[in-house]
Scaffold this motif. Structure first.
Motif, PDB file in Angstrom:
ATOM      1  N   LYS A  14       0.841  -1.184   0.000  1.00 31.24           N
ATOM      2  CA  LYS A  14       0.000   0.000   0.000  1.00 31.24           C
ATOM      3  C   LYS A  14       0.878   1.237   0.000  1.00 31.24           C
ATOM      4  O   LYS A  14       1.805   1.339   0.784  1.00 31.24           O
ATOM      5  CB  LYS A  14      -0.892   0.008   1.240  1.00 31.24           C
ATOM      6  N   PRO A  15       0.610   2.166  -0.903  1.00 29.39           N
ATOM      7  CA  PRO A  15       1.440   3.365  -0.954  1.00 29.39           C
ATOM      8  C   PRO A  15       1.278   4.209   0.309  1.00 29.39           C
ATOM      9  O   PRO A  15       0.192   4.281   0.874  1.00 29.39           O
ATOM     10  CB  PRO A  15       0.911   4.110  -2.175  1.00 29.39           C
ATOM     11  N   GLU A  16       2.369   4.797   0.715  1.00 28.92           N
ATOM     12  CA  GLU A  16       2.346   5.645   1.905  1.00 28.92           C
ATOM     13  C   GLU A  16       1.482   6.865   1.657  1.00 28.92           C
ATOM     14  O   GLU A  16       0.775   7.334   2.537  1.00 28.92           O
ATOM     15  CB  GLU A  16       3.787   6.061   2.247  1.00 28.92           C
ATOM     16  N   THR A  17       1.584   7.356   0.424  1.00 28.26           N
ATOM     17  CA  THR A  17       0.757   8.498   0.056  1.00 28.26           C
ATOM     18  C   THR A  17      -0.567   7.969  -0.455  1.00 28.26           C
ATOM     19  O   THR A  17      -0.630   7.302  -1.464  1.00 28.26           O
ATOM     20  CB  THR A  17       1.445   9.321  -1.034  1.00 28.26           C
ATOM     21  N   PHE A  18      -1.613   8.296   0.275  1.00 26.98           N
ATOM     22  CA  PHE A  18      -2.945   7.784  -0.053  1.00 26.98           C
ATOM     23  C   PHE A  18      -3.447   8.334  -1.384  1.00 26.98           C
ATOM     24  O   PHE A  18      -3.368   9.519  -1.653  1.00 26.98           O
ATOM     25  CB  PHE A  18      -3.908   8.151   1.064  1.00 26.98           C
ATOM     26  N   ILE A  19      -3.919   7.425  -2.203  1.00 28.64           N
ATOM     27  CA  ILE A  19      -4.512   7.826  -3.482  1.00 28.64           C
ATOM     28  C   ILE A  19      -5.995   7.507  -3.448  1.00 28.64           C
ATOM     29  O   ILE A  19      -6.378   6.353  -3.375  1.00 28.64           O
ATOM     30  CB  ILE A  19      -3.833   7.090  -4.656  1.00 28.64           C
TER      31      ILE A  19
ATOM     32  N   ARG B 269     -10.900  -0.492   2.542  1.00 30.04           N
ATOM     33  CA  ARG B 269     -10.601  -1.541   1.568  1.00 30.04           C
ATOM     34  C   ARG B 269     -10.747  -1.018   0.144  1.00 30.04           C
ATOM     35  O   ARG B 269      -9.981  -1.378  -0.743  1.00 30.04           O
ATOM     36  CB  ARG B 269     -11.539  -2.725   1.808  1.00 30.04           C
ATOM     37  N   LEU B 270     -11.691  -0.126  -0.067  1.00 28.24           N
ATOM     38  CA  LEU B 270     -11.933   0.434  -1.393  1.00 28.24           C
ATOM     39  C   LEU B 270     -11.101   1.689  -1.664  1.00 28.24           C
ATOM     40  O   LEU B 270     -11.265   2.329  -2.690  1.00 28.24           O
ATOM     41  CB  LEU B 270     -13.428   0.755  -1.549  1.00 28.24           C
ATOM     42  N   SER B 271     -10.220   2.027  -0.719  1.00 24.23           N
ATOM     43  CA  SER B 271      -9.361   3.218  -0.857  1.00 24.23           C
ATOM     44  C   SER B 271     -10.178   4.491  -0.995  1.00 24.23           C
ATOM     45  O   SER B 271      -9.818   5.404  -1.734  1.00 24.23           O
ATOM     46  CB  SER B 271      -8.397   3.077  -2.038  1.00 24.23           C
ATOM     47  N   ILE B 272     -11.291   4.525  -0.309  1.00 20.20           N
ATOM     48  CA  ILE B 272     -12.080   5.744  -0.292  1.00 20.20           C
ATOM     49  C   ILE B 272     -11.565   6.667   0.816  1.00 20.20           C
ATOM     50  O   ILE B 272     -11.606   7.879   0.701  1.00 20.20           O
ATOM     51  CB  ILE B 272     -13.575   5.404  -0.079  1.00 20.20           C
ATOM     52  N   ILE B 273     -11.045   6.054   1.865  1.00 18.05           N
ATOM     53  CA  ILE B 273     -10.392   6.804   2.943  1.00 18.05           C
ATOM     54  C   ILE B 273      -9.033   6.156   3.223  1.00 18.05           C
ATOM     55  O   ILE B 273      -8.833   4.977   2.936  1.00 18.05           O
ATOM     56  CB  ILE B 273     -11.246   6.815   4.229  1.00 18.05           C
ATOM     57  N   PRO B 274      -8.076   6.917   3.770  1.00 20.10           N
ATOM     58  CA  PRO B 274      -6.724   6.390   4.023  1.00 20.10           C
ATOM     59  C   PRO B 274      -6.732   5.266   5.048  1.00 20.10           C
ATOM     60  O   PRO B 274      -7.581   5.251   5.921  1.00 20.10           O
ATOM     61  CB  PRO B 274      -5.955   7.601   4.566  1.00 20.10           C
TER      62      PRO B 274
END
Lengths: 157, 157
Positions: B80-85, B152-157
DNA sequence: TGAAAAATCACCCTAAAGTATGAGGGTTAA
DNA sequence: TTAACCCTCATACTTTAGGGTGATTTTTCA
């Protein structure tokens, strides 16, 4: 114009081969002359041809064969590893028991107290007690805070 | 014992080459005989040698040369990237509004509905309405599930 | 400009979560 | 063996969360 130079560049090997072949033929004719004089010259001539053309074959193969390209995918880690590493130091520091951790994990998975109780074969009151202890140890007030804190401390994935 | 078979296996190409060379010599001798009879036989003989040894050279080069490989390393990012996308596609697919996302973020930070209401300068009831819409859109029943799903859906960090 | 979507709020009710306190049984280590 | 945990459960109570319904205002967009 551009196509012409392009043609020479692309067929450089073939042209070189042609030139080299011409030179070879010249050499062979020259050897043929000498072959009349020297004893056992035929064997020498045949041997020369063999050596020269073997070399030529090897050279040809090496020059004209496209080197195989193998694509190797190199993994570069850019962040938190997918494989969770439990922060045991924090766990012992906060004095969180196995059972409490279990409850915490199910809590973060989104289960209700009742669902956790059913899953662990204990009563709802027991889960509430575990929760209260957890919140106390994690110094939080709510389960959502507990999850957030526990994730931040790598106590849960 | 194992070393013996291993030796043969490892030098198979060299052995094959030797055998082939012997066969060639035999062929050459046979050609030499014929060369006495046929007219212009010498040129044929020389040409044969040239062709055969060119082929041999190519074969040798291809067989014995380690295949040239060009390693192209392709970087694959793992973890998982440190910078949230933010996964905007999922966001629009689920039709989650800006305000709802805001509430969701504060929710995952561990805030209570009352705290979220105070922070956003709206009433508690409004937050409850946002929550209800969020749970409906995320197809969950509880805030903890909402947080889990949204992460899980990367909607929030 | 007019409909749709978003944001806001209220009321009522139920369910779930959380607090406080007490207590019994099991393990473990000083 | 006794103090210190840990796990278990209960009861009573408070707080928070969540469901359902309806309504008003603002924003957005065709």
């Amino acid at each position: 114009m551009a196509n012409t130079s392009n043609f020479f560049a692309k067929n450089k090997s073939v042209i070189l081969y042609g030139v080299f072949l011409a030179a070879l033929l010249f050499l062979l004719k020259w050897l043929e002359l000498r072959f009349m004089i020297i004893d056992h010259a035929f064997e020498i001539y045949a041997g020369s041809i063999a050596v020269i053309f073997t070399t030529l074959g090897i050279w040809l193969a090496l020059k004209l064969t496209r080197p195989k390209t193998i694509l190797i995918e190199k993994e570069i880690f850019t962040g938190k590893p997918e494989t969770f590493i439990l922060n045991e130091k924090e766990l012992t520091k906060l004095n969180i028991s196995k059972r409490e951790l279990e409850v915490l994990q199910l809590m973060s998975a989104g289960l209700s107290n009742q669902e956790i109780a059913l899953k662990l074969f204990v009563s709802l009151n027991t889960i509430k007690t575990h929760n209260a202890r957890l919140f106390e140890k994690l110094e939080v007030k709510r389960r959502t805070q507990a999850i957030e804190t526990a994730k931040r401390l790598s106590i849960i994935p």
